[in-house]
Design a protein around this motif. Structure first.
Motif, PDB file in Angstrom:
ATOM      1  N   UNK A 560       0.801  -1.221  -0.033  1.00 45.65           N
ATOM      2  CA  UNK A 560       0.063  -0.131   0.165  1.00 45.65           C
ATOM      3  C   UNK A 560       0.921   1.093  -0.048  1.00 45.65           C
ATOM      4  N   UNK A 561       2.087   1.109   0.821  1.00 44.66           N
ATOM      5  CA  UNK A 561       3.122   2.312   0.395  1.00 44.66           C
ATOM      6  C   UNK A 561       3.380   2.852  -0.747  1.00 44.66           C
ATOM      7  N   UNK A 562       3.320   1.742  -1.747  1.00 46.33           N
ATOM      8  CA  UNK A 562       3.506   1.949  -3.272  1.00 46.33           C
ATOM      9  C   UNK A 562       2.572   2.151  -4.265  1.00 46.33           C
ATOM     10  N   UNK A 563       1.429   2.291  -3.505  1.00 46.16           N
ATOM     11  CA  UNK A 563       0.084   2.520  -4.321  1.00 46.16           C
ATOM     12  C   UNK A 563      -0.052   3.876  -4.853  1.00 46.16           C
ATOM     13  N   UNK A 564       0.486   4.112  -6.103  1.00 43.23           N
ATOM     14  CA  UNK A 564       0.443   5.424  -6.662  1.00 43.23           C
ATOM     15  C   UNK A 564      -0.924   5.784  -7.513  1.00 43.23           C
ATOM     16  N   UNK A 565      -1.700   4.572  -7.561  1.00 42.99           N
ATOM     17  CA  UNK A 565      -3.083   4.884  -8.190  1.00 42.99           C
ATOM     18  C   UNK A 565      -4.208   4.775  -7.292  1.00 42.99           C
ATOM     19  N   UNK A 566      -3.925   5.405  -6.163  1.00 40.01           N
ATOM     20  CA  UNK A 566      -4.936   5.661  -5.165  1.00 40.01           C
ATOM     21  C   UNK A 566      -6.155   6.211  -5.660  1.00 40.01           C
ATOM     22  N   UNK A 567      -6.344   7.083  -6.726  1.00 36.22           N
ATOM     23  CA  UNK A 567      -7.587   7.259  -7.178  1.00 36.22           C
ATOM     24  C   UNK A 567      -8.375   6.253  -7.639  1.00 36.22           C
ATOM     25  N   UNK A 568      -7.854   4.922  -7.963  1.00 42.03           N
ATOM     26  CA  UNK A 568      -8.680   4.150  -8.306  1.00 42.03           C
ATOM     27  C   UNK A 568      -8.288   2.666  -7.871  1.00 42.03           C
ATOM     28  N   UNK A 569      -7.031   2.673  -7.115  1.00 43.03           N
ATOM     29  CA  UNK A 569      -6.543   1.351  -6.678  1.00 43.03           C
ATOM     30  C   UNK A 569      -7.001   0.902  -5.351  1.00 43.03           C
ATOM     31  N   UNK A 570      -6.321  -0.057  -4.666  1.00 43.82           N
ATOM     32  CA  UNK A 570      -6.719  -0.251  -3.503  1.00 43.82           C
ATOM     33  C   UNK A 570      -6.099   0.609  -2.327  1.00 43.82           C
ATOM     34  N   UNK A 571      -6.611   1.006  -1.396  1.00 45.14           N
ATOM     35  CA  UNK A 571      -6.016   1.866  -0.429  1.00 45.14           C
ATOM     36  C   UNK A 571      -6.061   1.363   1.190  1.00 45.14           C
ATOM     37  N   UNK A 572      -6.913   0.177   1.105  1.00 37.31           N
ATOM     38  CA  UNK A 572      -6.887  -0.851   2.443  1.00 37.31           C
ATOM     39  C   UNK A 572      -7.378  -2.282   2.012  1.00 37.31           C
ATOM     40  N   UNK A 573      -6.643  -3.034   2.447  1.00 38.72           N
ATOM     41  CA  UNK A 573      -6.725  -4.494   2.141  1.00 38.72           C
ATOM     42  C   UNK A 573      -7.893  -4.969   2.747  1.00 38.72           C
ATOM     43  N   UNK A 574      -8.575  -4.521   3.370  1.00 43.81           N
ATOM     44  CA  UNK A 574      -9.627  -4.754   4.125  1.00 43.81           C
ATOM     45  C   UNK A 574     -10.924  -4.921   2.870  1.00 43.81           C
ATOM     46  N   UNK A 575     -10.757  -4.161   1.892  1.00 43.38           N
ATOM     47  CA  UNK A 575     -11.832  -4.031   0.845  1.00 43.38           C
ATOM     48  C   UNK A 575     -11.921  -5.578   0.223  1.00 43.38           C
ATOM     49  N   UNK A 576     -10.856  -6.389   0.200  1.00 44.71           N
ATOM     50  CA  UNK A 576     -10.801  -7.789  -0.607  1.00 44.71           C
ATOM     51  C   UNK A 576     -11.328  -8.743   0.147  1.00 44.71           C
ATOM     52  N   UNK A 577     -11.588  -8.479   1.519  1.00 45.87           N
ATOM     53  CA  UNK A 577     -11.963  -9.644   2.329  1.00 45.87           C
ATOM     54  C   UNK A 577     -13.213 -10.219   2.172  1.00 45.87           C
ATOM     55  N   UNK A 578     -14.299  -9.444   1.624  1.00 45.82           N
ATOM     56  CA  UNK A 578     -15.521 -10.084   1.306  1.00 45.82           C
ATOM     57  C   UNK A 578     -15.582 -10.804  -0.130  1.00 45.82           C
ATOM     58  N   UNK A 579     -14.369 -10.391  -0.907  1.00 48.12           N
ATOM     59  CA  UNK A 579     -14.424 -10.875  -2.330  1.00 48.12           C
ATOM     60  C   UNK A 579     -13.584 -12.391  -2.149  1.00 48.12           C
ATOM     61  N   UNK A 580     -12.575 -12.333  -1.391  1.00 53.54           N
ATOM     62  CA  UNK A 580     -11.766 -13.459  -1.321  1.00 53.54           C
ATOM     63  C   UNK A 580     -11.579 -14.399   0.132  1.00 53.54           C
ATOM     64  N   UNK A 581     -12.135 -13.692   1.265  1.00 51.01           N
ATOM     65  CA  UNK A 581     -12.248 -13.901   2.531  1.00 51.01           C
ATOM     66  C   UNK A 581     -11.034 -14.412   2.730  1.00 51.01           C
ATOM     67  N   UNK A 582     -10.070 -13.354   2.904  1.00 52.77           N
ATOM     68  CA  UNK A 582      -8.719 -13.486   3.107  1.00 52.77           C
ATOM     69  C   UNK A 582      -8.172 -12.173   3.914  1.00 52.77           C
ATOM     70  N   UNK A 583      -7.392 -12.705   4.831  1.00 54.73           N
ATOM     71  CA  UNK A 583      -6.448 -11.500   5.846  1.00 54.73           C
ATOM     72  C   UNK A 583      -5.152 -11.348   5.443  1.00 54.73           C
ATOM     73  N   UNK A 584      -4.720 -10.304   5.290  1.00 49.22           N
ATOM     74  CA  UNK A 584      -3.274  -9.868   4.811  1.00 49.22           C
ATOM     75  C   UNK A 584      -2.383 -10.521   5.581  1.00 49.22           C
ATOM     76  N   UNK A 585      -1.322 -11.414   4.978  1.00 51.33           N
ATOM     77  CA  UNK A 585       0.132 -11.574   5.814  1.00 51.33           C
ATOM     78  C   UNK A 585       0.858 -10.577   5.420  1.00 51.33           C
ATOM     79  N   UNK A 586       1.838 -10.206   6.464  1.00 48.49           N
ATOM     80  CA  UNK A 586       2.713  -9.134   6.523  1.00 48.49           C
ATOM     81  C   UNK A 586       4.285  -9.484   6.140  1.00 48.49           C
ATOM     82  N   UNK A 587       5.005  -8.898   5.190  1.00 50.35           N
ATOM     83  CA  UNK A 587       6.489  -9.406   5.145  1.00 50.35           C
ATOM     84  C   UNK A 587       7.035  -7.832   5.497  1.00 50.35           C
ATOM     85  N   UNK A 588       7.601  -7.583   6.587  1.00 50.62           N
ATOM     86  CA  UNK A 588       8.091  -6.202   6.817  1.00 50.62           C
ATOM     87  C   UNK A 588       9.726  -6.198   6.484  1.00 50.62           C
ATOM     88  N   UNK A 589      10.288  -7.494   6.612  1.00 50.73           N
ATOM     89  CA  UNK A 589      11.841  -7.536   6.489  1.00 50.73           C
ATOM     90  C   UNK A 589      12.120  -7.075   5.115  1.00 50.73           C
TER      91      UNK A 589
END
Length: 749
Positions: A560-589
């Motif tokens: 999301x920190x590289x989401x340069x199409x915020x006017x139309x792209x995803x700004x919060x992964x929560x919006x995918x939950x009802x579509x795929x029933x999925x919770x994001x895994x975090x890769x911080x390293x």
């Protein structure tokens, strides 16, 4: 990075196992040398067969076609085997794990499986037991396999550096990768393509790579966390693990651009994987639809236009925003139902006045019985009913007519018992009417079905889509309680502009593919989809993909920190939950950049959270413990081209192979390219035309840099980036492309 492991020194000749390791390596190399000629000969024979078949095959002969298909598949597999064996002559394996369950086992881990008379010489990195190398520690451990969970004890984990068949060094470790090996891998110079990471996969990456096929996967990965590489290794793992259920041509990787696909093009073949479908969203939709002379605008065209004009938003971007969300999906779905209603007959299916099927019965068939089918296929099913009814009922109708007119004749004879001229005239009229009616019914029964079926015929999707924006009343009706009159007008205005140019905007593709699915259906054998840079896809795109590929599972990766199409792209992964029933895994390293570079990049992205107590929407990147030189800050003055050329020559002298000069606008990049040419540098420039990535030194606008990485990055003028969200993300992307050296010029000093 603190891995919790300490290498026990990179040991070679003084190690007590040195002789044993040398002998084992030689055993493997000898086997490869002995086996390779016969494999190559088999490949050449298959190659000759296929070439002969192409030259002489009769495509109407199914046996010849099937034989060629089989030989092509065998040839493909044989080529992969030969390539793997040739690679094994250089680096046959990279690690070893000793594991005792029922009995002690030694597994040398490489990029392939190598068997000698059922003795395992090399264990594939994707095999279940290989997870012990990536995640296990010395001592008690377990791994999952088709037979269940195997428990035991890891007694040894060892890593090797083998170059050109020579054992350069090896050493014992505790967990995944020793600092020495990891630092060596991360510190290597970058060439023109993305590479594999099989020898340095980290534990958190391994879990994602080996996640089950049928569970949706969503990964939020910081810049440099290896998202793209993990995605490609996951494909290789899935094809190995589910080889009986999944073939390469049933896997699709969806990347942001063709340029990006060229950048990652070597990874899968290096992992022994070929024939995976590699595409962009636009190219995928183009394969599913027909739209005549229309062309698709580049995916970043609207954003590039705004950046190059120095504005944050445009009517084109606002129209894109409207088309990309759930609201427009509702409009399009409503429109599909409108088209569906238009396909329902308002008259009975009848021959003359004889009703064979009432219109209400046909409506129920269309809307209920066959609702599971695309609209165009429902008509075909209903036509079967109509054909059957005609075949069954037409003779009965003719018999009824004959019986009815026989009664007329009988009645006439009762009224006129004598054969008078009047009776003859009446009888003649009765017979003429009967014959005319029966002839009419016979002829009508031949054409009535085809004429009636015309109501079910659909126009191409593009015609419907264009009609929606070309008919104000229609768009207003479909958008009722969803879009305002002003928003509808904006959509129509932008549609007129693109219509004159004979182009489609990227935002038109999701509604088009949705309509194609609803109206005509989409045939697909795809079983798994990997989506990279997923933050730049819209909700509507995800909904459309899920509908178009109902039998596919999804692996979704983005940042999301590289989401340069915020006017139309995803700004919060929560919006995918009802579509795929999925919770994001975090890769911080982050493994890409040095600590110094990542500290600079994080200081940039933190501007998004500078006000109040705002918490980052996703975690900031944490760099692996790899130091480099400080980020160089310079003043961008009139000598900018000369100063950049000096940086390039200096980097090349130090052995760096990939250097990117990143500007903000394409105009700036082209001007700089011209100036650098005068300095004796002929550089490739990357534009929206998506030319293949040739490597070396190149110039590109920042909005095309996402997903790429280079030894050295030179930012042309940081002062051009303001503190608004888009500019912050763009500058963050520019700085996180660098592996080893980051140079930032700024007109503000």
């Amino acid at each position: 990075m603190n891995t919790g492991s300490k290498m026990k020194g990179v040991q070679t000749m003084n190690h007590p196992d040195y002789k044993q390791e040398k002998e084992y390596l030689q055993t493997v190399l000898d086997y490869v040398h002995d086996t390779l000629p016969s494999l190559a000969a088999q490949k050449d024979e298959l190659d000759a067969r296929v070439a002969y078949a192409f030259k002489h095959m009769n495509i109407d002969n199914p046996e010849q076609f099937n034989e060629m298909t089989v030989n092509l598949s065998l040839l493909h597999g044989q080529k992969t085997k030969v390539a793997q064996m040739e690679y094994a002559l250089d680096k046959p394996y990279f690690a070893r794990v000793d594991f005792t369950s029922e009995k002690p086992e030694q597994h040398y881990i490489g990029k392939m499986t190598l068997l000698d008379d059922l003795k395992m010489l090399i264990t594939d990195w994707r095999a279940p037991i290989s997870s012990l190398y990536y995640e296990g520690r010395i001592g008690e451990a377990s791994y999952d396999c088709p037979d269940g969970t195997i428990t035991g004890e890891i007694t040894l984990k060892r890593q090797y550096q083998i170059n050109k068949g020579e054992l350069a060094s090896f050493g014992d470790i505790d967990i995944t990768t020793s600092d020495e090996f990891l630092q060596a891998a991360l510190g290597a110079s970058k060439d023109r393509r993305l590479g594999d990471i099989v020898s340095t996969i980290q534990a958190e990456q391994n879990k994602i790579i080996r996640a089950p096929l049928y569970e949706p996967l969503l990964v939020q990965g910081a810049a440099g966390s290896g998202k793209t590489t993990i995605a490609l290794h996951r494909i290789a793992y899935l094809l190995y693990t589910y080889e009986k259920k999944l073939s390469a041509n049933q896997v699709m990787i969806m990347a942001p651009s063709r340029f990006f696909l060229s950048y990652i093009s070597d990874v899968l073949p290096d992992l022994g994987v070929n024939q995976v479908v590699q595409t962009t969203f636009a190219d995928y939709v183009a394969e599913c639809l027909e739209w005549g002379k229309f062309e698709i605008a580049p995916s970043l065209a609207a954003l590039a236009e705004a950046i190059n004009d120095g504005v944050q938003s445009t009517p084109r971007m606002e129209a894109a925003r409207l088309k990309s969300g759930l609201s427009f999906h509702e409009v399009i779905d409503r429109y599909c139902k409108y088209i569906e209603e238009e396909c329902i007959p308002v008259t009975d299916f009848a021959v003359e006045e004889y009703v064979l099927f009432p219109k209400d019965t046909i409506r129920d068939l269309f809307l209920k019985t066959y609702s599971y089918l695309p609209i165009n296929k429902r008509g075909a099913e209903i036509e079967k009913y109509l054909r059957s009814a005609l075949k069954k009922e037409t003779p009965a109708i003719l018999e009824n007519i004959e019986a009815e007119y026989d009664r007329y004749v009988a009645d006439c004879k009762k009224v006129h018992p004598e054969e008078t001229p009047e009776r003859l005239a009446i009888m003649k009229k009765i017979f003429a009417e009967r014959n005319e009616l029966m002839t009419r019914i016979k002829e009508r029964s031949k054409t009535v079905r085809k004429q009636y079926m015309k109501i079910f015929q659909l126009k191409p999707v593009m015609q419907y889509y264009q009609a929606l924006f070309a008919t104000p009343e229609l768009l207003e009706e479909m958008s009722r309680d969803i879009f305002s009159h002003k928003e509808c007008q904006l959509l129509m205005d932008e549609c007129r502009i693109t219509g004159k140019k004979k182009t489609l905007e990227p935002e038109d593709l999701a509604p088009l593919i949705w309509m194609q699915k609803r109206l005509f259906g989409i045939e697909s054998d795809i079983r798994h989809v990997v989506i990279d840079e997923a933050q730049d896809l819209s909700e509507f795109q995800f909904i459309a993909l899920k509908a178009a590929l109902p039998r596919a599972s999804f692996s979704i990766l983005g940042d999301l920190h590289q989401g340069i199409l915020a006017h139309k792209g995803i700004t919060d992964w929560e919006v995918l939950s009802p579509i795929f029933n999925v919770t994001p895994l975090m890769l911080q390293q982050s493994y890409r950049t040095t600590i110094e570079i990542m500290d600079k990049a994080n200081s940039i992205i933190k501007q998004l959270y500078a006000d109040g107590d705002a918490e980052p929407l996703v975690p900031l990147a944490v760099p692996v413990i790899r130091h480099g030189g400080p980020v160089q800050m310079h003043v961008a003055d009139s000598e900018i081209a000369f100063n950049i050329s000096k940086e390039i020559f200096d980097a090349q002298e130090k052995g760096f192979r990939s250097i990117a000069i990143i500007g903000k606008t394409i105009k700036e990049c082209k001007a700089l390219q011209k100036s650098l040419t005068k300095q004796g540098l002929k550089l490739q420039i990357i534009t929206e035309q998506e030319a293949p990535y040739e490597g070396g030194v190149l110039i590109l606008p920042v909005y095309l840099a996402k997903g790429l990485e280079f030894d050295v990055v030179i930012v042309t003028d940081a002062a051009q980036y303001s503190s608004v969200e888009l500019d912050v993300k763009l500058l963050y992307i520019a700085t996180t492309r660098a592996l080893h050296k980051l140079v930032i010029f700024s007109s503000a000093g």
